[in-house]
Design an enzyme around this catalytic site. Structure first.
Site, PDB file in Angstrom:
ATOM      1  N   ASP A  26     -57.767 -90.448  42.560  1.00  9.56           N
ATOM      2  CA  ASP A  26     -57.098 -89.167  42.859  1.00  9.56           C
ATOM      3  C   ASP A  26     -58.041 -88.028  42.493  1.00  9.56           C
ATOM      4  O   ASP A  26     -58.944 -88.202  41.665  1.00  9.56           O
ATOM      5  CB  ASP A  26     -55.798 -89.063  42.031  1.00  9.56           C
ATOM      6  CG  ASP A  26     -54.758 -88.147  42.691  1.00  9.56           C
ATOM      7  OD1 ASP A  26     -55.059 -86.939  42.842  1.00  9.56           O
ATOM      8  OD2 ASP A  26     -53.673 -88.605  43.062  1.00  9.56           O
ATOM      9  N   ASN A  83     -53.550 -93.500  50.756  1.00 10.11           N
ATOM     10  CA  ASN A  83     -52.302 -92.724  50.689  1.00 10.11           C
ATOM     11  C   ASN A  83     -52.531 -91.246  50.400  1.00 10.11           C
ATOM     12  O   ASN A  83     -51.660 -90.428  50.697  1.00 10.11           O
ATOM     13  CB  ASN A  83     -51.444 -93.380  49.582  1.00 10.11           C
ATOM     14  CG  ASN A  83     -50.392 -92.461  49.031  1.00 10.11           C
ATOM     15  OD1 ASN A  83     -49.349 -92.285  49.645  1.00 10.11           O
ATOM     16  ND2 ASN A  83     -50.666 -91.835  47.879  1.00 10.11           N
ATOM     17  N   TYR A 127     -51.058 -81.527  60.337  1.00 11.99           N
ATOM     18  CA  TYR A 127     -50.510 -82.720  59.680  1.00 11.99           C
ATOM     19  C   TYR A 127     -50.166 -83.791  60.721  1.00 11.99           C
ATOM     20  O   TYR A 127     -50.559 -84.955  60.584  1.00 11.99           O
ATOM     21  CB  TYR A 127     -49.269 -82.315  58.876  1.00 11.99           C
ATOM     22  CG  TYR A 127     -48.687 -83.405  58.014  1.00 11.99           C
ATOM     23  CD1 TYR A 127     -49.148 -83.607  56.710  1.00 11.99           C
ATOM     24  CD2 TYR A 127     -47.682 -84.246  58.480  1.00 11.99           C
ATOM     25  CE1 TYR A 127     -48.609 -84.606  55.910  1.00 11.99           C
ATOM     26  CE2 TYR A 127     -47.143 -85.244  57.691  1.00 11.99           C
ATOM     27  CZ  TYR A 127     -47.602 -85.418  56.410  1.00 11.99           C
ATOM     28  OH  TYR A 127     -47.067 -86.420  55.611  1.00 11.99           O
ATOM     29  N   LYS A 179     -51.877 -87.441  61.185  1.00 11.16           N
ATOM     30  CA  LYS A 179     -51.082 -88.667  60.987  1.00 11.16           C
ATOM     31  C   LYS A 179     -51.053 -89.529  62.261  1.00 11.16           C
ATOM     32  O   LYS A 179     -51.013 -90.758  62.182  1.00 11.16           O
ATOM     33  CB  LYS A 179     -49.665 -88.301  60.519  1.00 11.16           C
ATOM     34  CG  LYS A 179     -49.631 -87.653  59.129  1.00 11.16           C
ATOM     35  CD  LYS A 179     -50.189 -88.572  58.050  1.00 11.16           C
ATOM     36  CE  LYS A 179     -49.982 -88.033  56.649  1.00 11.16           C
ATOM     37  NZ  LYS A 179     -50.509 -88.952  55.608  1.00 11.16           N
ATOM     38  N   ILE A 223     -39.685 -88.180  52.074  1.00  9.65           N
ATOM     39  CA  ILE A 223     -39.529 -88.903  50.807  1.00  9.65           C
ATOM     40  C   ILE A 223     -39.539 -87.893  49.655  1.00  9.65           C
ATOM     41  O   ILE A 223     -40.374 -86.978  49.636  1.00  9.65           O
ATOM     42  CB  ILE A 223     -40.698 -89.908  50.612  1.00  9.65           C
ATOM     43  CG1 ILE A 223     -40.882 -90.814  51.853  1.00  9.65           C
ATOM     44  CG2 ILE A 223     -40.512 -90.724  49.341  1.00  9.65           C
ATOM     45  CD1 ILE A 223     -39.723 -91.715  52.210  1.00  9.65           C
ATOM     46  N   THR A 252     -40.686 -86.343  46.827  1.00  7.72           N
ATOM     47  CA  THR A 252     -41.886 -86.319  45.976  1.00  7.72           C
ATOM     48  C   THR A 252     -42.297 -84.860  45.752  1.00  7.72           C
ATOM     49  O   THR A 252     -41.783 -83.962  46.429  1.00  7.72           O
ATOM     50  CB  THR A 252     -43.088 -87.018  46.660  1.00  7.72           C
ATOM     51  OG1 THR A 252     -43.517 -86.188  47.760  1.00  7.72           O
ATOM     52  CG2 THR A 252     -42.776 -88.406  47.162  1.00  7.72           C
TER      53      THR A 252
HETATM   54  P1  NAP Z   1     -47.934 -86.047  46.348  1.00 10.27           P
HETATM   55  O1  NAP Z   1     -46.846 -86.373  45.372  1.00 10.27           O
HETATM   56  O2  NAP Z   1     -48.373 -84.648  46.494  1.00 10.27           O
HETATM   57  O3  NAP Z   1     -49.182 -86.999  46.019  1.00 10.27           O
HETATM   58  C1  NAP Z   1     -50.390 -86.908  46.722  1.00 10.27           C
HETATM   59  C2  NAP Z   1     -51.536 -87.111  45.749  1.00 10.27           C
HETATM   60  O4  NAP Z   1     -52.764 -87.097  46.519  1.00 10.27           O
HETATM   61  C3  NAP Z   1     -51.643 -85.998  44.714  1.00 10.27           C
HETATM   62  O5  NAP Z   1     -51.927 -86.512  43.449  1.00 10.27           O
HETATM   63  C4  NAP Z   1     -52.803 -85.175  45.263  1.00 10.27           C
HETATM   64  O6  NAP Z   1     -53.472 -84.412  44.270  1.00 10.27           O
HETATM   65  C5  NAP Z   1     -53.687 -86.268  45.813  1.00 10.27           C
HETATM   66  N1  NAP Z   1     -54.726 -85.725  46.705  1.00 10.27           N
HETATM   67  C6  NAP Z   1     -54.694 -84.595  47.485  1.00 10.27           C
HETATM   68  N2  NAP Z   1     -55.869 -84.412  48.088  1.00 10.27           N
HETATM   69  C7  NAP Z   1     -56.673 -85.442  47.701  1.00 10.27           C
HETATM   70  C8  NAP Z   1     -58.019 -85.782  47.975  1.00 10.27           C
HETATM   71  N3  NAP Z   1     -58.792 -85.028  48.775  1.00 10.27           N
HETATM   72  N4  NAP Z   1     -58.528 -86.912  47.421  1.00 10.27           N
HETATM   73  C9  NAP Z   1     -57.781 -87.677  46.595  1.00 10.27           C
HETATM   74  N5  NAP Z   1     -56.515 -87.375  46.262  1.00 10.27           N
HETATM   75  C10 NAP Z   1     -55.957 -86.277  46.820  1.00 10.27           C
HETATM   76  O7  NAP Z   1     -47.499 -86.495  47.822  1.00 10.27           O
HETATM   77  P2  NAP Z   1     -46.665 -87.741  48.395  1.00 10.27           P
HETATM   78  O8  NAP Z   1     -45.429 -87.196  48.987  1.00 10.27           O
HETATM   79  O9  NAP Z   1     -46.608 -88.856  47.410  1.00 10.27           O
HETATM   80  O10 NAP Z   1     -47.600 -88.117  49.618  1.00 10.27           O
HETATM   81  C11 NAP Z   1     -48.461 -89.229  49.618  1.00 10.27           C
HETATM   82  C12 NAP Z   1     -48.779 -89.570  51.054  1.00 10.27           C
HETATM   83  O11 NAP Z   1     -47.566 -89.852  51.743  1.00 10.27           O
HETATM   84  C13 NAP Z   1     -49.448 -88.443  51.845  1.00 10.27           C
HETATM   85  O12 NAP Z   1     -50.444 -88.984  52.691  1.00 10.27           O
HETATM   86  C14 NAP Z   1     -48.313 -87.898  52.675  1.00 10.27           C
HETATM   87  O13 NAP Z   1     -48.763 -87.274  53.852  1.00 10.27           O
HETATM   88  C15 NAP Z   1     -47.551 -89.156  52.960  1.00 10.27           C
HETATM   89  N6  NAP Z   1     -46.160 -88.945  53.339  1.00 10.27           N
HETATM   90  C16 NAP Z   1     -45.336 -88.258  52.533  1.00 10.27           C
HETATM   91  C17 NAP Z   1     -44.027 -88.034  52.933  1.00 10.27           C
HETATM   92  C18 NAP Z   1     -43.042 -87.270  52.080  1.00 10.27           C
HETATM   93  O14 NAP Z   1     -41.998 -86.870  52.616  1.00 10.27           O
HETATM   94  N7  NAP Z   1     -43.299 -87.061  50.811  1.00 10.27           N
HETATM   95  C19 NAP Z   1     -43.592 -88.523  54.166  1.00 10.27           C
HETATM   96  C20 NAP Z   1     -44.478 -89.227  54.970  1.00 10.27           C
HETATM   97  C21 NAP Z   1     -45.775 -89.429  54.550  1.00 10.27           C
HETATM   98  P3  NAP Z   1     -53.070 -82.844  44.123  1.00 10.27           P
HETATM   99  O15 NAP Z   1     -51.637 -82.848  43.682  1.00 10.27           O
HETATM  100  O16 NAP Z   1     -54.029 -82.333  43.106  1.00 10.27           O
HETATM  101  O17 NAP Z   1     -53.250 -82.243  45.498  1.00 10.27           O
END
Ligand code: NAP
Length: 254
Positions: free
Chosen positions: A37, A90, A157, A161, A190, A192
């Site tokens: 991360d 991810n 986005y 995706k 989701i 988060t």
């Molecule tokens: P999250 O809680 O914000 O977690 C994402 C993590 O990735 C954070 O720790 C973030 O760090 C880190 N990150 C950001 N840029 C990065 C980089 N360049 N290199 C390495 N790490 C990096 O988000 P999440 O909801 O769990 O999302 C995880 C994945 O699921 C994403 O790809 C998202 O698009 C996908 N997703 C999420 C949802 C949803 O509704 N939550 C739905 C569909 C898909 P920082 O916090 O410092 O930026």
């Protein structure tokens, strides 16, 4: 392929949300996990939680937009644990919210760099290792329901995706006979920190509206995505490659 007991996984974006929960789920099943991360504090906290529960984990500060950082992440897994069986690509960001005509090109590029180029950088490094080892491996990429349909004001986005699914299918074709399976998950919305940052969970009207887009009329949990990712890595999923699995409470059934 190793059994879960002695397997090794890397999870990017494992300092928060879906990535952290997936890392914890792997570790509960005896998998050693490299936590990658940009967020050092979040990543170290995930490691501490795994170690407190008796598991093995290592934090590697990784910006997935940097190809050499992705290579170092895989090298760290191999140096510490001897090989790499599973990878969950991810890490992602929500990015700016604007209609296409008003979208700042630099911000658009940033979303694509993290959410699409980052997955390519990691897959490249992971595939080199998995193809070279007898056990093969499994890669799961985190796309989204927005990898299959559009969403107003989220062109960067959604484009990224959709691109992740093209990358997943292409790599699956290239690796059909190498012993490496490559799939994607397409989560619905989701609960988060990413949704909180986008104002979706903090605004009750917006939350209700987003919930209603899912047939189940609710948001998903990180655990529901993590279980699907881990299942795709299991031998039970041995004939599944190139798949984009909805984990979306019926969002894409409309
Ligand atoms: P999250 O809680 O914000 O977690 C994402 C993590 O990735 C954070 O720790 C973030 O760090 C880190 N990150 C950001 N840029 C990065 C980089 N360049 N290199 C390495 N790490 C990096 O988000 P999440 O909801 O769990 O999302 C995880 C994945 O699921 C994403 O790809 C998202 O698009 C996908 N997703 C999420 C949802 C949803 O509704 N939550 C739905 C569909 C898909 P920082 O916090 O410092 O930026």
């Amino acid at each position: 392929m190793a059994t879960f007991d002695d397997a090794v996984a890397v999870v990017t974006g494992a300092g928060s949300g879906i990535g952290r929960t997936t890392a914890l789920t792997f570790a509960e099943r005896g998998v050693s996990v490299v936590i990658a991360d940009v967020d050092t504090e979040g990543g170290e906290e995930t490691v501490a939680r795994i170690e407190d529960d008796g598991g093995n984990a290592l934090f590697v500060e990784t910006d997935v937009t940097d190809p050499s950082a992705a290579e170092s992440m895989v090298d760290a897994a191999v140096d510490e644990y001897g090989r790499l069986d599973y990878a969950f690509n991810n890490a992602g960001i929500g990015g700016a919210q604007n209609p296409v005509a008003e979208y700042d090109p630099e911000k658009w590029q940033t979303v694509v760099d993290v959410n699409l180029v980052g997955v390519f950088n990691c897959m490249r490094a992971e595939l080199s290792q998995m193809q070279a080892q007898d056990e093969g491996g499994v890669i799961v990429n985190n796309s989204s329901v927005l990898g299959k349909v559009g969403f107003e004001n989220s062109s960067g986005y959604a484009a990224a995706k959709h691109g992740v699914l093209g990358l997943t299918k292409t790599a699956a074709l290239e690796n059909g006979e190498t012993g490496v399976r490559i799939n994607a998950v397409c989560p619905g919305f989701i609960e988060t920190p990413l949704l909180e940052a986008g104002g979706i969970t903090s605004d009750s009207e917006m939350r209700k509206q987003i919930e209603s887009r899912h047939a189940m009329n609710r948001l998903g949990t990180p655990e529901e995505v993590a279980d699907a990712v881990v299942w795709l890595c299991e031998d039970d999923a041995s004939f599944i490659t190139g798949e984009a699995l909805g984990v979306d409470g019926g969002y894409l059934s409309r």
